[in-house]
Design a protein around this motif. Structure first.
Motif, PDB file in Angstrom:
ATOM      1  N   MET A   1       0.935  -1.174  -0.072  1.00  0.00           N
ATOM      2  CA  MET A   1      -0.071  -0.091   0.009  1.00  0.00           C
ATOM      3  C   MET A   1       0.813   1.163   0.061  1.00  0.00           C
ATOM      4  N   ALA A   2       1.746   1.336   0.806  1.00  0.00           N
ATOM      5  CA  ALA A   2       2.715   2.467   0.842  1.00  0.00           C
ATOM      6  C   ALA A   2       3.378   2.642  -0.352  1.00  0.00           C
ATOM      7  N   ARG A   3       4.036   1.758  -0.915  1.00  0.00           N
ATOM      8  CA  ARG A   3       4.649   1.852  -2.161  1.00  0.00           C
ATOM      9  C   ARG A   3       3.667   2.510  -3.334  1.00  0.00           C
ATOM     10  N   LYS A   4       2.390   2.002  -3.353  1.00  0.00           N
ATOM     11  CA  LYS A   4       1.505   2.615  -4.159  1.00  0.00           C
ATOM     12  C   LYS A   4       1.187   3.911  -3.868  1.00  0.00           C
ATOM     13  N   ALA A   5       0.906   4.217  -2.561  1.00  0.00           N
ATOM     14  CA  ALA A   5       0.354   5.736  -2.209  1.00  0.00           C
ATOM     15  C   ALA A   5       1.616   6.674  -2.478  1.00  0.00           C
ATOM     16  N   PHE A   6       2.716   6.257  -2.290  1.00  0.00           N
ATOM     17  CA  PHE A   6       3.748   7.327  -2.252  1.00  0.00           C
ATOM     18  C   PHE A   6       4.939   7.211  -3.568  1.00  0.00           C
ATOM     19  N   GLU A   7       4.603   6.512  -4.411  1.00  0.00           N
ATOM     20  CA  GLU A   7       5.435   6.242  -5.683  1.00  0.00           C
ATOM     21  C   GLU A   7       5.428   7.696  -6.425  1.00  0.00           C
ATOM     22  N   HIS A   8       4.260   8.310  -6.598  1.00  0.00           N
ATOM     23  CA  HIS A   8       4.389   9.487  -7.138  1.00  0.00           C
ATOM     24  C   HIS A   8       5.240  10.543  -6.764  1.00  0.00           C
ATOM     25  N   TYR A   9       5.700  10.342  -5.502  1.00  0.00           N
ATOM     26  CA  TYR A   9       6.530  11.764  -4.815  1.00  0.00           C
ATOM     27  C   TYR A   9       8.013  11.200  -5.121  1.00  0.00           C
ATOM     28  N   VAL A  10       8.493   9.986  -5.718  1.00  0.00           N
ATOM     29  CA  VAL A  10       9.668   9.709  -6.103  1.00  0.00           C
ATOM     30  C   VAL A  10      10.542  10.998  -7.007  1.00  0.00           C
ATOM     31  N   GLU A  32       1.806  -0.707  16.047  1.00  0.00           N
ATOM     32  CA  GLU A  32       0.183  -1.001  15.671  1.00  0.00           C
ATOM     33  C   GLU A  32       0.143  -0.797  14.296  1.00  0.00           C
ATOM     34  N   VAL A  33      -0.021  -1.671  13.190  1.00  0.00           N
ATOM     35  CA  VAL A  33      -0.374  -1.504  11.724  1.00  0.00           C
ATOM     36  C   VAL A  33      -1.650  -1.768  11.560  1.00  0.00           C
ATOM     37  N   TRP A  34      -2.727  -0.686  11.031  1.00  0.00           N
ATOM     38  CA  TRP A  34      -4.149  -1.160  10.644  1.00  0.00           C
ATOM     39  C   TRP A  34      -4.212  -0.938   9.142  1.00  0.00           C
ATOM     40  N   VAL A  35      -5.213  -1.649   8.535  1.00  0.00           N
ATOM     41  CA  VAL A  35      -5.585  -1.584   7.374  1.00  0.00           C
ATOM     42  C   VAL A  35      -7.133  -1.319   7.312  1.00  0.00           C
ATOM     43  N   LEU A  36      -7.441  -0.622   6.472  1.00  0.00           N
ATOM     44  CA  LEU A  36      -8.934  -0.366   6.003  1.00  0.00           C
ATOM     45  C   LEU A  36      -9.263  -1.105   4.675  1.00  0.00           C
ATOM     46  N   ASP A  40     -13.057  -6.711  -0.607  1.00  0.00           N
ATOM     47  CA  ASP A  40     -11.996  -7.608  -0.336  1.00  0.00           C
ATOM     48  C   ASP A  40     -10.642  -6.921  -0.428  1.00  0.00           C
ATOM     49  N   ALA A  41     -10.586  -5.701  -1.076  1.00  0.00           N
ATOM     50  CA  ALA A  41      -9.334  -4.929  -1.421  1.00  0.00           C
ATOM     51  C   ALA A  41      -8.747  -4.034  -0.188  1.00  0.00           C
ATOM     52  N   ILE A  42      -7.731  -3.897   0.134  1.00  0.00           N
ATOM     53  CA  ILE A  42      -7.156  -3.007   1.297  1.00  0.00           C
ATOM     54  C   ILE A  42      -6.921  -1.659   0.578  1.00  0.00           C
ATOM     55  N   VAL A  43      -7.708  -0.677   1.037  1.00  0.00           N
ATOM     56  CA  VAL A  43      -7.622   0.582   0.381  1.00  0.00           C
ATOM     57  C   VAL A  43      -6.844   1.605   1.168  1.00  0.00           C
ATOM     58  N   ALA A  44      -6.371   1.432   2.459  1.00  0.00           N
ATOM     59  CA  ALA A  44      -5.597   2.367   3.170  1.00  0.00           C
ATOM     60  C   ALA A  44      -4.957   1.262   4.327  1.00  0.00           C
ATOM     61  N   SER A  45      -3.833   2.018   4.903  1.00  0.00           N
ATOM     62  CA  SER A  45      -2.936   1.433   5.857  1.00  0.00           C
ATOM     63  C   SER A  45      -2.565   2.746   6.954  1.00  0.00           C
ATOM     64  N   LEU A  46      -2.290   2.213   8.034  1.00  0.00           N
ATOM     65  CA  LEU A  46      -1.995   3.246   9.028  1.00  0.00           C
ATOM     66  C   LEU A  46      -1.133   2.539  10.072  1.00  0.00           C
ATOM     67  N   VAL A  47       0.203   3.024  10.259  1.00  0.00           N
ATOM     68  CA  VAL A  47       1.222   2.847  11.242  1.00  0.00           C
ATOM     69  C   VAL A  47       1.317   3.919  12.371  1.00  0.00           C
ATOM     70  N   LEU A  48       1.236   3.247  13.551  1.00  0.00           N
ATOM     71  CA  LEU A  48       1.306   4.233  14.745  1.00  0.00           C
ATOM     72  C   LEU A  48       2.286   3.563  15.868  1.00  0.00           C
ATOM     73  N   ILE A  49       3.206   4.346  16.089  1.00  0.00           N
ATOM     74  CA  ILE A  49       4.076   4.241  17.337  1.00  0.00           C
ATOM     75  C   ILE A  49       3.933   4.776  18.549  1.00  0.00           C
ATOM     76  N   SER A  59       2.860   6.351   9.456  1.00  0.00           N
ATOM     77  CA  SER A  59       2.438   6.712   8.172  1.00  0.00           C
ATOM     78  C   SER A  59       0.679   6.431   8.036  1.00  0.00           C
ATOM     79  N   VAL A  60       0.379   6.948   6.860  1.00  0.00           N
ATOM     80  CA  VAL A  60      -1.069   6.951   6.487  1.00  0.00           C
ATOM     81  C   VAL A  60      -1.005   6.844   5.000  1.00  0.00           C
ATOM     82  N   ALA A  61      -1.261   5.659   4.401  1.00  0.00           N
ATOM     83  CA  ALA A  61      -1.234   5.265   2.993  1.00  0.00           C
ATOM     84  C   ALA A  61      -2.527   5.121   2.531  1.00  0.00           C
ATOM     85  N   VAL A  62      -3.179   5.501   1.545  1.00  0.00           N
ATOM     86  CA  VAL A  62      -4.341   5.510   0.584  1.00  0.00           C
ATOM     87  C   VAL A  62      -3.992   5.049  -0.743  1.00  0.00           C
ATOM     88  N   ASP A  63      -4.691   3.962  -1.221  1.00  0.00           N
ATOM     89  CA  ASP A  63      -4.479   3.682  -2.576  1.00  0.00           C
ATOM     90  C   ASP A  63      -4.677   4.845  -3.485  1.00  0.00           C
TER      91      ASP A  63
END
Length: 131
Positions: A1-10, A32-36, A40-49, A59-63
């Protein structure tokens, strides 16, 4: 998810955004890593420390195909709920200074910028949300 969400920033950053190179196996074990999901598809992820005095929103990543659908806001609201339940006084995050859309999104959500820092090849801005 993170790769897809952030690749346009490279090309914008001329560097790999931190979430694209993170060790998510370790993140899942240690934090803590959460997905939404939508169907059946994961559309977002969240990493909390967790830290004693704050919650770090790593990190917050959205498809990219789902951005603008409110999934990022749902993940942010979940982080706010978790922080309030744990009675920490604030949520912190950092983002690359060149990620203008992300910075603006967090500012609209109530975060404030506190300071900037150079970390290796990345210029980052720190933000905070006081609960």
């Amino acid at each position: 998810m993170a790769r897809k969400a952030f690749e346009h920033y490279v090309p914008v950053m001329n560097a790999i955004p931190v979430p694209m190179s993170a060790d998510y196996s370790a993140m899942i074990r240690e934090h803590e890593v959460w997905v939404l999901r939508d169907d059946d598809a994961i559309v977002a992820s969240l990493v909390l420390i967790w830290h004693p005095d704050h919650l770090l929103l790593e990190s917050v990543a959205v498809d990219p195909d789902c951005q603008g659908s409110g999934y990022g806001r749902k993940m942010l609201d979940w982080a706010l709920k978790r922080a309030k339940e744990a009675s920490v006084p604030e949520i912190r995050l950092y983002t690359n200074i060149l990620m203008v859309e992300n910075r603006d999104w967090y500012l609209r959500a109530g975060f404030v910028e506190t300071h900037e820092e150079q970390r290796g090849d990345k210029h980052i801005v720190h933000m905070i949300y006081r609960l």
